[in-house]
Motif scaffolding. Structure first.
Motif, PDB file in Angstrom:
ATOM      1  N   ILE A   6      58.633 109.157  15.155  1.00 16.91           N
ATOM      2  CA  ILE A   6      58.337 107.696  14.529  1.00 16.91           C
ATOM      3  C   ILE A   6      59.310 107.995  12.719  1.00 16.91           C
ATOM      4  O   ILE A   6      59.669 107.466  11.920  1.00 16.91           O
ATOM      5  N   ALA A   7      58.352 109.337  11.947  1.00 15.25           N
ATOM      6  CA  ALA A   7      59.089 109.972  11.515  1.00 15.25           C
ATOM      7  C   ALA A   7      60.563 109.558  11.513  1.00 15.25           C
ATOM      8  O   ALA A   7      61.657 109.739  10.238  1.00 15.25           O
ATOM      9  N   LEU A   8      60.334 110.910  12.567  1.00 18.37           N
ATOM     10  CA  LEU A   8      61.987 111.011  13.067  1.00 18.37           C
ATOM     11  C   LEU A   8      63.407 109.726  12.251  1.00 18.37           C
ATOM     12  O   LEU A   8      64.124 109.650  11.976  1.00 18.37           O
ATOM     13  N   VAL A   9      62.693 108.761  13.125  1.00 15.90           N
ATOM     14  CA  VAL A   9      63.405 107.709  13.359  1.00 15.90           C
ATOM     15  C   VAL A   9      63.064 107.246  12.204  1.00 15.90           C
ATOM     16  O   VAL A   9      64.679 106.818  12.002  1.00 15.90           O
ATOM     17  N   GLU A  10      62.718 106.781  11.368  1.00 12.15           N
ATOM     18  CA  GLU A  10      62.280 106.047  10.182  1.00 12.15           C
ATOM     19  C   GLU A  10      63.007 107.020   8.725  1.00 12.15           C
ATOM     20  O   GLU A  10      64.210 106.267   8.245  1.00 12.15           O
ATOM     21  N   GLY A  11      63.018 108.106   9.135  1.00 12.38           N
ATOM     22  CA  GLY A  11      63.545 108.829   8.096  1.00 12.38           C
ATOM     23  C   GLY A  11      64.518 109.976   8.059  1.00 12.38           C
ATOM     24  O   GLY A  11      65.520 110.746   7.522  1.00 12.38           O
ATOM     25  N   GLY A  12      64.935 109.941  10.104  1.00  6.71           N
ATOM     26  CA  GLY A  12      66.732 110.862  10.363  1.00  6.71           C
ATOM     27  C   GLY A  12      65.619 112.786  10.229  1.00  6.71           C
ATOM     28  O   GLY A  12      66.843 113.568  10.276  1.00  6.71           O
ATOM     29  N   GLN A  13      64.867 113.176   9.185  1.00  8.65           N
ATOM     30  CA  GLN A  13      64.420 114.064   8.803  1.00  8.65           C
ATOM     31  C   GLN A  13      63.166 115.152  10.277  1.00  8.65           C
ATOM     32  O   GLN A  13      62.059 113.927  10.531  1.00  8.65           O
ATOM     33  N   TYR A  14      63.282 116.204  10.980  1.00  8.00           N
ATOM     34  CA  TYR A  14      62.459 116.725  11.544  1.00  8.00           C
ATOM     35  C   TYR A  14      60.627 116.370  11.045  1.00  8.00           C
ATOM     36  O   TYR A  14      60.817 117.759   9.768  1.00  8.00           O
TER      37      TYR A  14
ATOM     38  N   THR B 203      74.117 113.643  17.297  1.00  8.40           N
ATOM     39  CA  THR B 203      74.702 112.492  16.441  1.00  8.40           C
ATOM     40  C   THR B 203      72.835 111.766  16.319  1.00  8.40           C
ATOM     41  O   THR B 203      72.480 111.862  16.964  1.00  8.40           O
ATOM     42  N   PRO B 204      72.811 111.339  14.899  1.00  9.09           N
ATOM     43  CA  PRO B 204      71.882 110.764  14.782  1.00  9.09           C
ATOM     44  C   PRO B 204      71.472 109.286  15.069  1.00  9.09           C
ATOM     45  O   PRO B 204      70.347 109.010  16.232  1.00  9.09           O
ATOM     46  N   GLY B 205      72.391 108.518  15.311  1.00  7.56           N
ATOM     47  CA  GLY B 205      72.412 108.053  16.568  1.00  7.56           C
ATOM     48  C   GLY B 205      71.550 108.632  17.988  1.00  7.56           C
ATOM     49  O   GLY B 205      71.206 107.704  18.674  1.00  7.56           O
ATOM     50  N   GLU B 206      72.500 109.028  18.738  1.00  8.99           N
ATOM     51  CA  GLU B 206      71.915 109.909  20.046  1.00  8.99           C
ATOM     52  C   GLU B 206      70.139 110.106  19.636  1.00  8.99           C
ATOM     53  O   GLU B 206      69.394 109.592  20.360  1.00  8.99           O
ATOM     54  N   ARG B 207      70.392 110.833  18.257  1.00  7.15           N
ATOM     55  CA  ARG B 207      68.624 111.333  18.655  1.00  7.15           C
ATOM     56  C   ARG B 207      67.544 110.145  18.146  1.00  7.15           C
ATOM     57  O   ARG B 207      66.331 110.054  18.875  1.00  7.15           O
ATOM     58  N   ARG B 208      67.926 108.824  17.497  1.00  7.89           N
ATOM     59  CA  ARG B 208      67.553 108.158  16.857  1.00  7.89           C
ATOM     60  C   ARG B 208      67.078 107.471  18.593  1.00  7.89           C
ATOM     61  O   ARG B 208      65.914 106.849  18.486  1.00  7.89           O
TER      62      ARG B 208
ATOM     63  N   ALA C 250      64.884 109.190  20.635  1.00 11.02           N
ATOM     64  CA  ALA C 250      63.509 109.638  20.172  1.00 11.02           C
ATOM     65  C   ALA C 250      61.975 108.133  20.238  1.00 11.02           C
ATOM     66  O   ALA C 250      61.361 107.824  20.279  1.00 11.02           O
ATOM     67  N   LEU C 251      63.434 106.593  20.683  1.00 12.71           N
ATOM     68  CA  LEU C 251      62.336 105.894  19.986  1.00 12.71           C
ATOM     69  C   LEU C 251      62.090 105.556  21.674  1.00 12.71           C
ATOM     70  O   LEU C 251      60.771 105.206  22.736  1.00 12.71           O
ATOM     71  N   GLN C 252      62.660 106.212  23.124  1.00 10.30           N
ATOM     72  CA  GLN C 252      62.273 105.790  24.289  1.00 10.30           C
ATOM     73  C   GLN C 252      61.467 106.987  24.784  1.00 10.30           C
ATOM     74  O   GLN C 252      60.153 106.895  25.424  1.00 10.30           O
ATOM     75  N   ALA C 253      61.472 108.340  24.211  1.00 11.40           N
ATOM     76  CA  ALA C 253      60.393 109.428  23.629  1.00 11.40           C
ATOM     77  C   ALA C 253      58.857 108.442  23.321  1.00 11.40           C
ATOM     78  O   ALA C 253      57.321 108.794  24.170  1.00 11.40           O
ATOM     79  N   ILE C 254      58.755 107.350  22.545  1.00 16.41           N
ATOM     80  CA  ILE C 254      57.979 106.890  21.532  1.00 16.41           C
ATOM     81  C   ILE C 254      57.234 106.121  22.961  1.00 16.41           C
ATOM     82  O   ILE C 254      56.211 105.659  22.970  1.00 16.41           O
ATOM     83  N   ASP C 255      58.157 105.560  23.657  1.00 16.50           N
ATOM     84  CA  ASP C 255      57.252 104.545  25.140  1.00 16.50           C
ATOM     85  C   ASP C 255      56.619 105.567  25.692  1.00 16.50           C
ATOM     86  O   ASP C 255      55.727 104.819  25.858  1.00 16.50           O
ATOM     87  N   PHE C 256      57.150 106.588  26.050  1.00 10.95           N
ATOM     88  CA  PHE C 256      57.287 107.528  26.927  1.00 10.95           C
ATOM     89  C   PHE C 256      54.699 107.966  26.633  1.00 10.95           C
ATOM     90  O   PHE C 256      54.126 107.909  26.825  1.00 10.95           O
ATOM     91  N   PHE C 257      55.139 108.274  25.429  1.00  9.52           N
ATOM     92  CA  PHE C 257      53.887 109.004  25.095  1.00  9.52           C
ATOM     93  C   PHE C 257      52.889 107.829  24.355  1.00  9.52           C
ATOM     94  O   PHE C 257      52.442 108.734  24.785  1.00  9.52           O
ATOM     95  N   ASP C 258      53.483 106.710  23.702  1.00 14.79           N
ATOM     96  CA  ASP C 258      52.262 105.366  24.252  1.00 14.79           C
ATOM     97  C   ASP C 258      52.231 105.146  25.356  1.00 14.79           C
ATOM     98  O   ASP C 258      50.365 104.985  25.526  1.00 14.79           O
ATOM     99  N   ALA C 259      52.372 105.438  26.667  1.00 15.68           N
ATOM    100  CA  ALA C 259      51.700 105.522  27.487  1.00 15.68           C
ATOM    101  C   ALA C 259      51.093 106.793  27.876  1.00 15.68           C
ATOM    102  O   ALA C 259      49.814 106.145  27.965  1.00 15.68           O
TER     103      ALA C 259
END
Length: 135
Positions: A24-32, A98-103, A106-115
């Motif tokens: 979530i921090a990566l998605v919101e701030g762009g930094q690892y 690219t930041p868009g590809e990473r974002r 990351a959003l898809q990974a968040i869905d997996f981790f939530d499950a």
């Protein structure tokens, strides 16, 4: 299920929550965040070993995600046919150009981790009955 097994499910859920918060921090701030890549590598190692026979050596090679309960939970969440795509998405979080590809990854990974977190907490809150050997 013993208290040790239940506590492993809880610890697993907390580790997954930490990874989710980092994503979530990566998605919101762009930094690892500092430990994100290390955590993703551990999950990737566990995913790479899922679907194999569960042997002590294979669990040990999965690192912090190698406890039997963790491997079982990952196997419940990830269908065999979806495993390769998920592995690629997690790798893309670490290697995207690219930041868009990473974002997006990351959003898809968040869905997996939530499950995954939800399933681990389910096992924690609904322990299976202990098997008792009959004499």
């Amino acid at each position: 299920m013993g208290s040790e097994s239940r506590s492993r499910y809880l610890v697993f859920a907390l580790r997954i929550r930490k990874l989710t918060d980092s994503l979530i921090a990566l998605v919101e701030g762009g930094q690892y965040p500092p430990d994100l890549k290390k955590g993703l590598r551990a999950v990737l190692a566990s995913l790479a070993g899922s679907g194999e026979r569960t042997r002590v050596r294979s669990l040990k090679n999965r690192g912090s995600f190698g406890h039997y309960e963790n491997a079982l939970t990952i196997g419940e969440v990830v269908q065999a046919q979806d495993k390769a795509a998920l592995i690629q998405k997690l790798r893309t979080v670490m290697t995207a150009e690219t930041p868009g590809e990473r974002r997006t990854s990351a959003l898809q990974a968040i869905d997996f981790f939530d499950a995954l977190e939800s399933r681990a907490l389910y096992h924690y809150n609904h322990p299976a009955p202990r098997l008792v050997a009959h004499k």
